[in-house]
Design a protein around this motif. Structure first.
Motif, PDB file in Angstrom:
ATOM      1  N   ARG A 243       0.888  -1.266  -0.045  1.00  0.00           N
ATOM      2  CA  ARG A 243      -0.043  -0.327   0.004  1.00  0.00           C
ATOM      3  C   ARG A 243       1.089   1.215   0.045  1.00  0.00           C
ATOM      4  O   ARG A 243       0.611   2.378  -0.542  1.00  0.00           O
ATOM      5  CB  ARG A 243      -1.007   0.003   1.117  1.00  0.00           C
ATOM      6  N   GLY A 244       1.791   1.267   0.695  1.00  0.00           N
ATOM      7  CA  GLY A 244       2.828   2.304   0.832  1.00  0.00           C
ATOM      8  C   GLY A 244       3.498   2.582  -0.579  1.00  0.00           C
ATOM      9  O   GLY A 244       3.732   3.779  -0.914  1.00  0.00           O
ATOM     10  N   ASP A 245       3.668   1.709  -1.164  1.00  0.00           N
ATOM     11  CA  ASP A 245       4.514   1.841  -2.415  1.00  0.00           C
ATOM     12  C   ASP A 245       3.712   1.878  -3.555  1.00  0.00           C
ATOM     13  O   ASP A 245       4.013   2.050  -4.903  1.00  0.00           O
ATOM     14  CB  ASP A 245       5.142   0.506  -2.583  1.00  0.00           C
ATOM     15  N   GLY A 246       2.222   1.789  -3.426  1.00  0.00           N
ATOM     16  CA  GLY A 246       1.166   1.875  -4.443  1.00  0.00           C
ATOM     17  C   GLY A 246       1.108   0.735  -5.285  1.00  0.00           C
ATOM     18  O   GLY A 246       0.596   0.769  -6.649  1.00  0.00           O
ATOM     19  N   ASN A 247       1.609  -0.416  -4.846  1.00  0.00           N
ATOM     20  CA  ASN A 247       1.530  -1.580  -5.658  1.00  0.00           C
ATOM     21  C   ASN A 247       0.369  -2.739  -5.375  1.00  0.00           C
ATOM     22  O   ASN A 247       0.273  -3.751  -5.777  1.00  0.00           O
ATOM     23  CB  ASN A 247       2.945  -2.360  -5.678  1.00  0.00           C
ATOM     24  N   ALA A 248      -0.310  -2.429  -4.363  1.00  0.00           N
ATOM     25  CA  ALA A 248      -1.173  -3.268  -3.399  1.00  0.00           C
ATOM     26  C   ALA A 248      -2.069  -4.040  -4.550  1.00  0.00           C
ATOM     27  O   ALA A 248      -2.191  -5.229  -4.442  1.00  0.00           O
ATOM     28  CB  ALA A 248      -1.965  -2.522  -2.567  1.00  0.00           C
ATOM     29  N   GLN A 249      -2.809  -3.269  -5.319  1.00  0.00           N
ATOM     30  CA  GLN A 249      -3.827  -3.819  -5.990  1.00  0.00           C
ATOM     31  C   GLN A 249      -2.995  -4.822  -7.170  1.00  0.00           C
ATOM     32  O   GLN A 249      -3.657  -5.766  -7.519  1.00  0.00           O
ATOM     33  CB  GLN A 249      -4.560  -2.772  -6.969  1.00  0.00           C
ATOM     34  N   ALA A 250      -2.041  -4.000  -7.742  1.00  0.00           N
ATOM     35  CA  ALA A 250      -1.382  -4.999  -8.628  1.00  0.00           C
ATOM     36  C   ALA A 250      -0.663  -6.472  -8.226  1.00  0.00           C
ATOM     37  O   ALA A 250      -0.514  -7.391  -8.746  1.00  0.00           O
ATOM     38  CB  ALA A 250      -0.102  -4.627  -9.299  1.00  0.00           C
ATOM     39  N   MET A 251      -0.424  -6.424  -6.743  1.00  0.00           N
ATOM     40  CA  MET A 251       0.024  -7.657  -6.326  1.00  0.00           C
ATOM     41  C   MET A 251      -1.071  -8.610  -6.173  1.00  0.00           C
ATOM     42  O   MET A 251      -1.149  -9.683  -6.464  1.00  0.00           O
ATOM     43  CB  MET A 251       0.591  -7.247  -4.970  1.00  0.00           C
ATOM     44  N   PHE A 252      -2.150  -8.367  -5.595  1.00  0.00           N
ATOM     45  CA  PHE A 252      -3.417  -9.051  -5.510  1.00  0.00           C
ATOM     46  C   PHE A 252      -3.956  -9.392  -6.955  1.00  0.00           C
ATOM     47  O   PHE A 252      -4.362 -10.512  -7.017  1.00  0.00           O
ATOM     48  CB  PHE A 252      -4.726  -8.170  -4.838  1.00  0.00           C
ATOM     49  N   ASN A 253      -3.761  -8.558  -8.050  1.00  0.00           N
ATOM     50  CA  ASN A 253      -4.028  -8.933  -9.305  1.00  0.00           C
ATOM     51  C   ASN A 253      -3.360 -10.206  -9.672  1.00  0.00           C
ATOM     52  O   ASN A 253      -3.631 -11.382 -10.120  1.00  0.00           O
ATOM     53  CB  ASN A 253      -4.151  -7.915 -10.343  1.00  0.00           C
ATOM     54  N   GLY A 254      -1.816 -10.174  -9.482  1.00  0.00           N
ATOM     55  CA  GLY A 254      -0.895 -11.169  -9.827  1.00  0.00           C
ATOM     56  C   GLY A 254      -1.126 -12.527  -8.882  1.00  0.00           C
ATOM     57  O   GLY A 254      -1.019 -13.635  -9.517  1.00  0.00           O
ATOM     58  N   PHE A 255      -1.646 -12.427  -7.611  1.00  0.00           N
ATOM     59  CA  PHE A 255      -2.051 -13.574  -6.907  1.00  0.00           C
ATOM     60  C   PHE A 255      -3.216 -14.492  -7.659  1.00  0.00           C
ATOM     61  O   PHE A 255      -3.025 -15.536  -8.048  1.00  0.00           O
ATOM     62  CB  PHE A 255      -2.436 -13.311  -5.718  1.00  0.00           C
ATOM     63  N   PHE A 256      -4.252 -13.607  -8.155  1.00  0.00           N
ATOM     64  CA  PHE A 256      -5.307 -14.175  -8.741  1.00  0.00           C
ATOM     65  C   PHE A 256      -4.719 -15.055  -9.999  1.00  0.00           C
ATOM     66  O   PHE A 256      -5.315 -16.041 -10.259  1.00  0.00           O
ATOM     67  CB  PHE A 256      -6.370 -13.009  -9.038  1.00  0.00           C
ATOM     68  N   ASP A 257      -3.875 -14.342 -10.653  1.00  0.00           N
ATOM     69  CA  ASP A 257      -3.681 -14.960 -12.033  1.00  0.00           C
ATOM     70  C   ASP A 257      -2.696 -16.284 -11.855  1.00  0.00           C
ATOM     71  O   ASP A 257      -3.080 -16.918 -12.525  1.00  0.00           O
ATOM     72  CB  ASP A 257      -2.598 -13.858 -12.800  1.00  0.00           C
ATOM     73  N   VAL A 258      -1.998 -16.232 -10.997  1.00  0.00           N
ATOM     74  CA  VAL A 258      -1.072 -17.431 -10.774  1.00  0.00           C
ATOM     75  C   VAL A 258      -1.898 -18.487 -10.205  1.00  0.00           C
ATOM     76  O   VAL A 258      -1.697 -19.731 -10.401  1.00  0.00           O
ATOM     77  CB  VAL A 258       0.224 -17.160  -9.942  1.00  0.00           C
ATOM     78  N   LEU A 259      -3.082 -18.257  -9.499  1.00  0.00           N
ATOM     79  CA  LEU A 259      -3.793 -19.371  -8.733  1.00  0.00           C
ATOM     80  C   LEU A 259      -4.724 -20.071  -9.818  1.00  0.00           C
ATOM     81  O   LEU A 259      -5.231 -19.560 -10.722  1.00  0.00           O
ATOM     82  CB  LEU A 259      -4.725 -18.930  -7.755  1.00  0.00           C
ATOM     83  N   LYS A 260      -4.785 -21.454  -9.614  1.00  0.00           N
ATOM     84  CA  LYS A 260      -5.552 -22.317 -10.507  1.00  0.00           C
ATOM     85  C   LYS A 260      -7.160 -22.024  -9.930  1.00  0.00           C
ATOM     86  O   LYS A 260      -7.455 -21.322  -8.956  1.00  0.00           O
ATOM     87  CB  LYS A 260      -5.595 -23.814  -9.953  1.00  0.00           C
ATOM     88  N   PRO A 261      -7.990 -22.098 -10.833  1.00  0.00           N
ATOM     89  CA  PRO A 261      -9.391 -21.854 -10.380  1.00  0.00           C
ATOM     90  C   PRO A 261      -9.875 -22.711  -9.195  1.00  0.00           C
ATOM     91  O   PRO A 261      -9.450 -23.782  -9.197  1.00  0.00           O
ATOM     92  CB  PRO A 261     -10.323 -22.247 -11.745  1.00  0.00           C
ATOM     93  N   GLY A 262     -10.277 -22.213  -8.251  1.00  0.00           N
ATOM     94  CA  GLY A 262     -10.725 -22.637  -6.928  1.00  0.00           C
ATOM     95  C   GLY A 262      -9.516 -22.746  -6.084  1.00  0.00           C
ATOM     96  O   GLY A 262      -9.485 -23.211  -4.798  1.00  0.00           O
ATOM     97  N   GLY A 263      -8.183 -22.114  -6.592  1.00  0.00           N
ATOM     98  CA  GLY A 263      -7.292 -22.032  -5.750  1.00  0.00           C
ATOM     99  C   GLY A 263      -7.312 -21.118  -4.325  1.00  0.00           C
ATOM    100  O   GLY A 263      -8.415 -20.211  -4.506  1.00  0.00           O
ATOM    101  N   THR A 264      -6.604 -20.768  -3.411  1.00  0.00           N
ATOM    102  CA  THR A 264      -6.522 -20.162  -2.201  1.00  0.00           C
ATOM    103  C   THR A 264      -5.420 -19.163  -2.034  1.00  0.00           C
ATOM    104  O   THR A 264      -4.335 -19.547  -2.263  1.00  0.00           O
ATOM    105  CB  THR A 264      -6.433 -21.240  -0.955  1.00  0.00           C
ATOM    106  N   LEU A 265      -5.928 -18.004  -1.459  1.00  0.00           N
ATOM    107  CA  LEU A 265      -4.946 -17.083  -1.093  1.00  0.00           C
ATOM    108  C   LEU A 265      -5.337 -16.789   0.375  1.00  0.00           C
ATOM    109  O   LEU A 265      -6.212 -16.753   0.842  1.00  0.00           O
ATOM    110  CB  LEU A 265      -5.357 -15.741  -1.817  1.00  0.00           C
ATOM    111  N   GLY A 266      -4.121 -17.023   1.182  1.00  0.00           N
ATOM    112  CA  GLY A 266      -4.082 -16.898   2.571  1.00  0.00           C
ATOM    113  C   GLY A 266      -3.074 -15.581   2.737  1.00  0.00           C
ATOM    114  O   GLY A 266      -2.066 -15.336   2.423  1.00  0.00           O
ATOM    115  N   VAL A 267      -3.891 -14.644   3.670  1.00  0.00           N
ATOM    116  CA  VAL A 267      -3.308 -13.540   4.181  1.00  0.00           C
ATOM    117  C   VAL A 267      -3.037 -13.459   5.630  1.00  0.00           C
ATOM    118  O   VAL A 267      -4.340 -13.388   6.219  1.00  0.00           O
ATOM    119  CB  VAL A 267      -4.051 -12.114   3.487  1.00  0.00           C
ATOM    120  N   VAL A 268      -2.048 -12.877   6.180  1.00  0.00           N
ATOM    121  CA  VAL A 268      -1.966 -12.517   7.321  1.00  0.00           C
ATOM    122  C   VAL A 268      -1.317 -11.073   7.559  1.00  0.00           C
ATOM    123  O   VAL A 268      -0.313 -10.894   6.700  1.00  0.00           O
ATOM    124  CB  VAL A 268      -1.055 -13.545   8.428  1.00  0.00           C
ATOM    125  N   GLU A 269      -1.837 -10.169   8.172  1.00  0.00           N
ATOM    126  CA  GLU A 269      -1.624  -8.899   8.225  1.00  0.00           C
ATOM    127  C   GLU A 269      -1.828  -8.004   9.459  1.00  0.00           C
ATOM    128  O   GLU A 269      -2.756  -8.569  10.308  1.00  0.00           O
ATOM    129  CB  GLU A 269      -2.256  -8.080   7.167  1.00  0.00           C
TER     130      GLU A 269
END
Length: 282
Positions: free
Chosen positions: A168-194
């Motif tokens: 968020r501080g670098d202005g790249n947060a949405q690009a990162m989440f978009n990248g997570f979506f792209d690399v995952l298989k349909p039905g795949g999981t994203l786990g976030v701890v923050e």
């Protein structure tokens, strides 16, 4: 964090003792398995990392995210390899561990590039120094502004631990989440701890904390569905109003020495633990 202060350790253990069990739903996996338990007990783990298990709850956290031995798992910016010590050996036979690191060449010359190069060098040296555990681990470098973490639809699970505030501080947060979506298989999981803020924070907030709704919004904008929440990494003793943000607390301990007992008693930060699902192909 020193292990020599028994009273301080007792205070910390009390403040962040047994965290509430993870929320369950129809897709929630078992909290742990024998193979994962063996990895957590492995004598290759850095003792300083093992000492932090009481704050990070790796068995419960990874169980909540649905970790399984045959998966392809991408960990985003693993830093010194705290989770890599667990994940890479766990996945070595039958699965695949991918460490996604920032490509130093994608950054402007200067401190940021140098920092990322040192971080990558340390992780690769760790892997090279213990082939029995890490010989099948893969390192993938990405540009934070346009990240690619592997072939599209290739991963079962993407994991990120305490990174969203940086993006968020670098202005790249949405690009990162978009990248997570792209690399995952349909039905795949994203786990976030923050680190969890009490409410939404400004884009330029320097505390290290992020609002839960803000993280959910980033994931949903990328196409994810929220699949579960857990309080396993909650710490109600964290007041979130520290002079140097989250880094005031262990393990950063960026505070006056006179306040060491106070912050040791609080322990590590209060953290959200969120599980997202990429929708299955319709």
């Amino acid at each position: 964090m020193s292990g020599s202060n028994a009273a301080g350790d007792a205070e910390a253990a009390s403040a962040q003792a047994a965290a509430p069990a993870a929320e369950t739903d129809d897709t929630a996996p078992a909290a742990t398995d024998a193979h994962l338990a063996a990895m957590l007990a492995g004598d290759w783990r850095d003792p300083a990392n093992v000492a932090r298990d009481r704050y990070r709850h790796p068995a419960e956290t990874l169980g909540f995210f649905g970790l399984a031995p045959g998966q392809t798992v991408v960990e985003i910016t693993p830093g010194g390899g705290w989770y890599a010590e667990i994940l890479a050996p766990y996945l070595r036979d039958g699965g695949q561990y991918v460490a996604a690191v920032v490509d130093p060449a994608a950054l402007p010359a200067g401190g940021g590039r140098d920092y990322q190069q040192r971080s990558r060098d340390r992780l690769e040296a760790k892997f090279a120094g213990d082939a029995e555990r890490y010989d099948r681990a893969t390192v993938v470098a990405f540009d934070p502004a346009a990240p690619v973490f592997g072939p599209a639809g290739s991963a079962d699970l993407v994991l990120t631990f305490r990174n969203v505030h940086n993006w968020r501080g670098d202005g790249n947060a949405q690009a990162m989440f978009n990248g997570f979506f792209d690399v995952l298989k349909p039905g795949g999981t994203l786990g976030v701890v923050e680190h969890r803020a009490a409410a939404d924070v400004a884009d330029d907030d320097k505390s290290g904390y992020v609002g839960t709704d803000q993280v959910i919004a980033l994931a949903e904008a990328a196409g994810f569905e929220l699949a579960g929440r857990s309080e396993v990494n909650a710490n109600p003793a964290d007041t979130k109003d520290h002079p140097n943000g989250v880094w005031t607390l262990p393990p950063g301990n960026n505070h006056d020495e006179a306040d060491a007992t106070k912050y040791r008693a609080i322990g590590e930060s209060d953290r959200m633990t969120l599980r997202f699902r990429k929708p299955a192909a319709g």
